[in-house]
Scaffold this motif. Structure first.
Motif, PDB file in Angstrom:
ATOM      1  N   SER A 112      28.469  30.265  39.246  1.00  0.00           N
ATOM      2  CA  SER A 112      27.978  30.962  38.051  1.00  0.00           C
ATOM      3  C   SER A 112      27.823  32.463  38.316  1.00  0.00           C
ATOM      4  O   SER A 112      28.131  33.284  37.455  1.00  0.00           O
ATOM      5  CB  SER A 112      26.673  30.354  37.539  1.00  0.00           C
ATOM      6  N   GLU A 115      31.292  34.061  38.383  1.00  0.00           N
ATOM      7  CA  GLU A 115      31.811  34.251  37.025  1.00  0.00           C
ATOM      8  C   GLU A 115      31.201  35.515  36.411  1.00  0.00           C
ATOM      9  O   GLU A 115      31.894  36.318  35.778  1.00  0.00           O
ATOM     10  CB  GLU A 115      31.520  33.035  36.146  1.00  0.00           C
ATOM     11  N   GLU A 116      29.908  35.709  36.608  1.00  0.00           N
ATOM     12  CA  GLU A 116      29.255  36.915  36.113  1.00  0.00           C
ATOM     13  C   GLU A 116      29.823  38.151  36.801  1.00  0.00           C
ATOM     14  O   GLU A 116      30.109  39.170  36.153  1.00  0.00           O
ATOM     15  CB  GLU A 116      27.742  36.820  36.331  1.00  0.00           C
ATOM     16  N   GLN A 119      33.242  39.037  35.359  1.00  0.00           N
ATOM     17  CA  GLN A 119      33.158  39.641  34.028  1.00  0.00           C
ATOM     18  C   GLN A 119      32.666  41.089  34.106  1.00  0.00           C
ATOM     19  O   GLN A 119      33.215  41.974  33.447  1.00  0.00           O
ATOM     20  CB  GLN A 119      32.231  38.819  33.125  1.00  0.00           C
TER      21      GLN A 119
END
Length: 173
Positions: A112, A115-116, A119
């Motif tokens: 997680s 993924e952050e 981005q």
């Protein structure tokens, strides 16, 4: 424009710790892209049992360190945007330790956070791809010191290298 183009008046000497770590052969966007490609692989290879490990009392875990890198990137990209757009409002500093507890990083997973990270990094790359040379050379004030947009970008890159080195040497060896 690579890191060697920076002038001493573009940033506080404190940031030499980070800026000096950036490969001088890369321009700013290349350095950001290098981080995107390589640091995701680095963090993906860290065993799950190490994610919440801290090498000493009061030190951050690996998950906390990664979220700190993400938070710092957001802050410095924001600074570069404001300065690059000609905003002369002095920008305040931030206390990095105050961000850790409310971040809840140790209750997240590495996927997680990565993924952050991805981005945020893609947004940062797009920002710097689209700020032309003159706005990147603009100098504003952040944390009561001079800061140019391009220096903010190279600080992002070197800061990431700095924390990956600490993780390699103090958490994984």
């Amino acid at each position: 424009m690579n890191v060697t183009a920076l002038e001493e008046n573009e940033y506080n000497a404190f940031y030499n710790t980070y800026i000096s770590k950036v490969n001088p052969e890369y321009n700013l966007v290349e350095a950001l892209e290098y981080g995107y490609e390589n640091y995701c692989l680095f963090y993906e290879r860290i065993p799950e049992e190490k994610w919440t490990y801290a090498y000493d009392t009061g030190k951050w875990s690996i998950l906390e360190s990664l979220l700190h890198v993400i938070d710092t990137e957001r802050i410095f990209a924001y600074r570069a945007l404001r300065i690059g757009r000609g905003d002369k409002t002095p920008l305040s500093g931030f206390e990095q330790d105050d961000y850790i507890l409310p971040s809840g990083a140790n209750f997240r997973t590495m996927p997680s956070l990565l993924e952050e990270y991805r981005q945020v990094r893609l947004c940062t790359i797009n920002l710097f791809k689209n700020l032309s040379a003159q706005p990147l050379r603009e100098i504003g004030t952040a944390s009561n010191s001079a800061l140019s947009g391009r220096a903010a970008g190279f600080i992002i890159c070197g800061h990431e290298i700095h924390h990956a080195h600490i993780i390699r040497t103090r958490y994984l060896e």
